[in-house]
Design a protein around this motif. Structure first.
Motif, PDB file in Angstrom:
ATOM      1  N   THR A  87       0.845  -1.199   0.000  1.00 47.82           N
ATOM      2  CA  THR A  87       0.000   0.000   0.000  1.00 47.82           C
ATOM      3  C   THR A  87       0.878   1.245   0.000  1.00 47.82           C
ATOM      4  OG1 THR A  87      -0.053   0.065   2.417  1.00 47.82           O
ATOM      5  CG2 THR A  87      -1.797  -1.176   1.355  1.00 47.82           C
ATOM      6  N   THR A  88       0.386   2.296  -0.629  1.00 48.73           N
ATOM      7  CA  THR A  88       1.117   3.567  -0.610  1.00 48.73           C
ATOM      8  C   THR A  88       0.211   4.691  -1.067  1.00 48.73           C
ATOM      9  OG1 THR A  88       3.212   4.634  -1.200  1.00 48.73           O
ATOM     10  CG2 THR A  88       2.069   3.445  -2.966  1.00 48.73           C
ATOM     11  N   PHE A  89       0.731   5.942  -0.989  1.00 48.73           N
ATOM     12  CA  PHE A  89      -0.027   7.098  -1.468  1.00 48.73           C
ATOM     13  C   PHE A  89      -0.103   7.048  -3.006  1.00 48.73           C
ATOM     14  CE2 PHE A  89       1.900   9.043   2.497  1.00 48.73           C
ATOM     15  CZ  PHE A  89       0.716   9.011   3.221  1.00 48.73           C
ATOM     16  N   GLY A  90      -1.178   7.649  -3.532  1.00 47.82           N
ATOM     17  CA  GLY A  90      -1.417   7.622  -4.977  1.00 47.82           C
ATOM     18  C   GLY A  90      -0.254   8.145  -5.803  1.00 47.82           C
ATOM     19  N   ASP A  91       0.420   9.181  -5.277  1.00 49.31           N
ATOM     20  CA  ASP A  91       1.529   9.798  -6.007  1.00 49.31           C
ATOM     21  C   ASP A  91       2.638   8.816  -6.356  1.00 49.31           C
ATOM     22  OD1 ASP A  91       0.553  12.292  -6.108  1.00 49.31           O
ATOM     23  OD2 ASP A  91       2.100  13.239  -4.878  1.00 49.31           O
ATOM     24  N   MET A  92       2.796   7.775  -5.521  1.00 46.87           N
ATOM     25  CA  MET A  92       3.934   6.865  -5.694  1.00 46.87           C
ATOM     26  C   MET A  92       3.700   5.828  -6.800  1.00 46.87           C
ATOM     27  SD  MET A  92       6.101   8.010  -3.665  1.00 46.87           S
ATOM     28  CE  MET A  92       7.380   6.778  -3.878  1.00 46.87           C
ATOM     29  N   MET A 114      -3.724   1.724  -3.409  1.00 51.90           N
ATOM     30  CA  MET A 114      -3.502   3.118  -3.063  1.00 51.90           C
ATOM     31  C   MET A 114      -4.315   3.437  -1.807  1.00 51.90           C
ATOM     32  SD  MET A 114      -4.209   6.201  -5.665  1.00 51.90           S
ATOM     33  CE  MET A 114      -5.909   6.534  -5.239  1.00 51.90           C
ATOM     34  N   VAL A 115      -3.703   4.087  -0.836  1.00 48.68           N
ATOM     35  CA  VAL A 115      -4.453   4.505   0.344  1.00 48.68           C
ATOM     36  C   VAL A 115      -4.309   6.018   0.532  1.00 48.68           C
ATOM     37  CG1 VAL A 115      -4.325   2.311   1.605  1.00 48.68           C
ATOM     38  CG2 VAL A 115      -2.489   3.984   1.879  1.00 48.68           C
ATOM     39  N   TYR A 116      -5.301   6.601   1.170  1.00 46.57           N
ATOM     40  CA  TYR A 116      -5.310   8.039   1.426  1.00 46.57           C
ATOM     41  C   TYR A 116      -4.638   8.319   2.763  1.00 46.57           C
ATOM     42  CZ  TYR A 116      -7.543  12.354   3.102  1.00 46.57           C
ATOM     43  OH  TYR A 116      -7.790  13.584   3.653  1.00 46.57           O
ATOM     44  N   ASN A 117      -4.704   7.321   3.655  1.00 46.21           N
ATOM     45  CA  ASN A 117      -4.260   7.497   5.031  1.00 46.21           C
ATOM     46  C   ASN A 117      -3.608   6.175   5.462  1.00 46.21           C
ATOM     47  OD1 ASN A 117      -4.309   7.447   7.881  1.00 46.21           O
ATOM     48  ND2 ASN A 117      -6.125   8.746   7.982  1.00 46.21           N
ATOM     49  N   PRO A 118      -2.426   6.211   6.098  1.00 43.06           N
ATOM     50  CA  PRO A 118      -1.785   4.947   6.506  1.00 43.06           C
ATOM     51  C   PRO A 118      -2.646   4.094   7.438  1.00 43.06           C
ATOM     52  CG  PRO A 118      -0.452   6.854   7.150  1.00 43.06           C
ATOM     53  CD  PRO A 118      -1.600   7.386   6.366  1.00 43.06           C
ATOM     54  N   LEU A 119      -3.621   4.732   8.112  1.00 45.21           N
ATOM     55  CA  LEU A 119      -4.516   3.933   8.964  1.00 45.21           C
ATOM     56  C   LEU A 119      -5.345   2.963   8.113  1.00 45.21           C
ATOM     57  CD1 LEU A 119      -5.812   6.658  11.468  1.00 45.21           C
ATOM     58  CD2 LEU A 119      -4.024   4.949  11.859  1.00 45.21           C
ATOM     59  N   ASP A 120      -5.558   3.317   6.843  1.00 47.58           N
ATOM     60  CA  ASP A 120      -6.277   2.398   5.940  1.00 47.58           C
ATOM     61  C   ASP A 120      -5.453   1.125   5.714  1.00 47.58           C
ATOM     62  OD1 ASP A 120      -8.212   4.350   5.725  1.00 47.58           O
ATOM     63  OD2 ASP A 120      -7.423   5.164   3.850  1.00 47.58           O
ATOM     64  N   ALA A 121      -4.138   1.261   5.737  1.00 44.02           N
ATOM     65  CA  ALA A 121      -3.269   0.087   5.575  1.00 44.02           C
ATOM     66  C   ALA A 121      -3.352  -0.814   6.808  1.00 44.02           C
ATOM     67  CB  ALA A 121      -1.829   0.530   5.325  1.00 44.02           C
ATOM     68  N   VAL A 122      -3.453  -0.200   7.989  1.00 50.97           N
ATOM     69  CA  VAL A 122      -3.617  -0.991   9.223  1.00 50.97           C
ATOM     70  C   VAL A 122      -4.949  -1.755   9.162  1.00 50.97           C
ATOM     71  CG1 VAL A 122      -3.774  -0.887  11.746  1.00 50.97           C
ATOM     72  CG2 VAL A 122      -2.254   0.685  10.530  1.00 50.97           C
ATOM     73  N   LYS A 123      -5.968  -1.094   8.649  1.00 47.05           N
ATOM     74  CA  LYS A 123      -7.288  -1.741   8.510  1.00 47.05           C
ATOM     75  C   LYS A 123      -7.184  -2.963   7.590  1.00 47.05           C
ATOM     76  CE  LYS A 123     -12.063  -0.394   7.432  1.00 47.05           C
ATOM     77  NZ  LYS A 123     -12.499  -0.650   6.077  1.00 47.05           N
ATOM     78  N   LEU A 124      -6.436  -2.791   6.506  1.00 46.16           N
ATOM     79  CA  LEU A 124      -6.238  -3.924   5.579  1.00 46.16           C
ATOM     80  C   LEU A 124      -5.537  -5.081   6.282  1.00 46.16           C
ATOM     81  CD1 LEU A 124      -5.064  -2.381   2.179  1.00 46.16           C
ATOM     82  CD2 LEU A 124      -7.028  -3.898   2.513  1.00 46.16           C
ATOM     83  N   ALA A 125      -4.551  -4.748   7.122  1.00 45.19           N
ATOM     84  CA  ALA A 125      -3.820  -5.798   7.857  1.00 45.19           C
ATOM     85  C   ALA A 125      -4.761  -6.515   8.824  1.00 45.19           C
ATOM     86  CB  ALA A 125      -2.645  -5.173   8.615  1.00 45.19           C
ATOM     87  N   ARG A 126      -5.634  -5.723   9.454  1.00 51.00           N
ATOM     88  CA  ARG A 126      -6.607  -6.296  10.394  1.00 51.00           C
ATOM     89  C   ARG A 126      -7.558  -7.252   9.677  1.00 51.00           C
ATOM     90  NH1 ARG A 126      -8.965  -1.476  11.837  1.00 51.00           N
ATOM     91  NH2 ARG A 126      -7.329  -0.844  13.275  1.00 51.00           N
ATOM     92  N   GLU A 127      -7.935  -6.882   8.455  1.00 48.68           N
ATOM     93  CA  GLU A 127      -8.935  -7.662   7.709  1.00 48.68           C
ATOM     94  C   GLU A 127      -8.329  -8.787   6.867  1.00 48.68           C
ATOM     95  OE1 GLU A 127     -10.747  -4.535   5.487  1.00 48.68           O
ATOM     96  OE2 GLU A 127     -11.980  -3.853   7.178  1.00 48.68           O
ATOM     97  N   ASN A 128      -7.005  -8.792   6.731  1.00 49.35           N
ATOM     98  CA  ASN A 128      -6.339  -9.804   5.883  1.00 49.35           C
ATOM     99  C   ASN A 128      -5.183 -10.428   6.664  1.00 49.35           C
ATOM    100  OD1 ASN A 128      -7.472  -9.364   2.881  1.00 49.35           O
ATOM    101  ND2 ASN A 128      -7.231  -7.369   3.873  1.00 49.35           N
TER     102      ASN A 128
END
Lengths: 365, 102
Positions: A87-92, A114-128
């Protein structure tokens, strides 16, 4: 829009421009550090309105631009691991690595999101929980607190499948490196408003004193930028040098103490390589020892390697304020936003993309 | 990209133990983490960067900053010059503010 329109008032901008014209008596080179400010300057045509004696050069404050090529390659390599969600910001996503970018990796089957906020990546880790979720964490002091919060949340929740690939850099050591370089021609700096919102401006006071540099904390609207330019010109013309704040509505001297505290808990200061500039001592963050389990480079055993930039790209000189985009023979020809040679063209904050978007047809200043 | 447009805080909530908020940018509403802004209240304007609130707009400073410029502008105009000492022409915009404020 509230707190925006007031600072786009054309009459007020005209008045400040007039005052700058009246104050300036000799040529000065001023660098705006932040890529967001570069875009605001170009979008509003401020560079064209200033007296000829004032030359604005564009600094390295574009996170995407200064992220080393080898870290793009590391992110791509991780994304191609079957167990990984990268996961990373859209710009990357579109930044060219040495062989491909993350979008190409995704077209080859990599799970890149692509994530808007790194907390979204934590959510993905929680769900996967059967996947390893890596957040490719880049940027300056503005994004470091966000990644710090994400990894501290992952630690609190005991998520052992969340990792950071960290390539964070810091503004003050970069300014010191630029000022100390033999080719330096910058007389004063506009300091990045949002970096200072986090860190305050106290850490620039020693630099301003040591190098006798006028430095002014500046916002992003035309009145903010012109007010910042006026403040540095007044200092330059009177032979004084100090740090001033012209973004008072957002920035305080100490910055955001909560954010600074978490940054200090999560990260250690290390030497970092900057794309186009090279290694600057003590110029970036890495995860501290108490967060080492969350370090993607350690977990996946990624080795460091140095990758060379395309020979016909001058983004390094542009990032150091030594050259401007139109000075590049490839600018607007073989290098353009659809097919960029270097990061200053691919990033939405890059100086080359700003010139391409707003000023391709203007003459070199 | 540094988004310099401040958003109005509409609502504060808690999510996974973190202070979160809904922020309105002239009609576009997004969620932001407010852990670094424990003092931010509904109705205030905040600067958000990559999903995190970094600063509450200091409205007193906005008024102070604009008042300083207005004062310079008006005191110069009363002397028949603009703020850089050039003589005002009768049809320029620089005459308008003193008349409006008067």
């Amino acid at each position: 829009m509230k707190f925006v329109d007031e600072f786009r008032d054309p009459d007020l901008a005209k008045q400040i421009l007039g005052r700058i014209s009246q104050t300036v008596t000799q040529p000065w080179v001023i660098m705006e550090i932040c890529g967001g400010q570069t875009h605001a300057i170009m979008r509003h045509g401020l560079d064209q309105l200033l007296p000829d004696d004032i030359s604005l050069v564009h600094g390295p404050g574009c996170p995407v631009c200064v992220t080393p090529l080898e870290y793009i390659d590391k992110a791509i390599r991780l994304s191609l691991e079957p167990s990984v969600i990268l996961t990373t910001f859209g710009d990357m996503m579109r930044v060219p690595g040495s062989e491909m970018n993350l979008l190409t990796a995704r077209s080859r089957g990599a799970d890149v999101r692509m994530v808007y906020n790194p907390l979204d990546a934590v959510k993905l880790a929680r769900e996967n929980r059967d996947k390893k979720v890596v957040f490719f964490s880049v940027g300056f002091e503005t994004t470091a607190p966000n990644s710090a919060m994400a990894v501290s949340l992952a630690k609190r929740e005991r998520l052992d499948n969340f990792f950071l690939l960290v390539s964070h850099v810091l503004v003050p050591p970069a300014i010191e490196a630029l000022v100390s370089s033999p080719g330096n021609r910058v007389n004063a700096y506009l300091l990045a408003g949002h970096v200072c919102a986090v860190m305050g401006w106290c850490e620039y006071e020693a630099i301003s004193t040591r190098f006798k540099l006028p430095m002014v904390v500046t916002g992003f609207e035309p009145v903010d930028l012109l007010s910042g330019i006026l403040a540095v010109v007044e200092q330059l013309e009177s032979g004084t040098s100090c740090v001033e704040n012209r973004y008072e509505r957002v920035v305080t001297r100490e910055g955001n103490l909560r954010a600074r505290q978490l940054i200090e808990d999560v990260f250690s200061i290390v030497d970092r390589r900057w794309r186009g500039i090279g290694t600057i001592p003590q110029s970036g963050f890495a995860l501290s020892s108490s967060y080492r389990n969350y370090d993607a480079e350690t977990h996946f055993g990624l080795e460091s390697h140095v990758v060379n930039e395309p020979a016909n790209c001058i983004s390094g000189a542009i990032l150091q304020g030594l050259k401007k985009p139109p000075d590049c023979p490839a600018f607007g020809k073989e290098c353009h936003p659809v097919s960029p040679l270097g990061a200053t063209m691919v990033s939405s904050e890059g100086a080359c993309s700003a010139y391409y978007k707003y000023a391709l047809t203007t003459q070199r200043k | 990209m540094c988004l310099a447009i401040p958003g109005k805080l509409l609502e504060v909530s808690s999510e996974n133990g973190l202070r979160m908020g809904r922020v309105d940018y002239g009609g576009t509403v997004t969620t932001a983490c407010l852990e670094y802004l424990p003092e931010a209240e509904v109705g205030q304007y905040v600067v958000v960067h990559a999903g995190f609130g970094l600063s509450v707009i200091n409205e007193a400073e906005v008024e102070r900053t604009l008042a300083i410029w207005k004062e310079l502008y008006e005191s110069a105009a009363q002397q028949g010059v603009d703020i850089h000492g050039r003589k005002l022409e009768s049809d320029t915009t620089t005459n308008e503010t003193p008349e409006e404020s008067g």
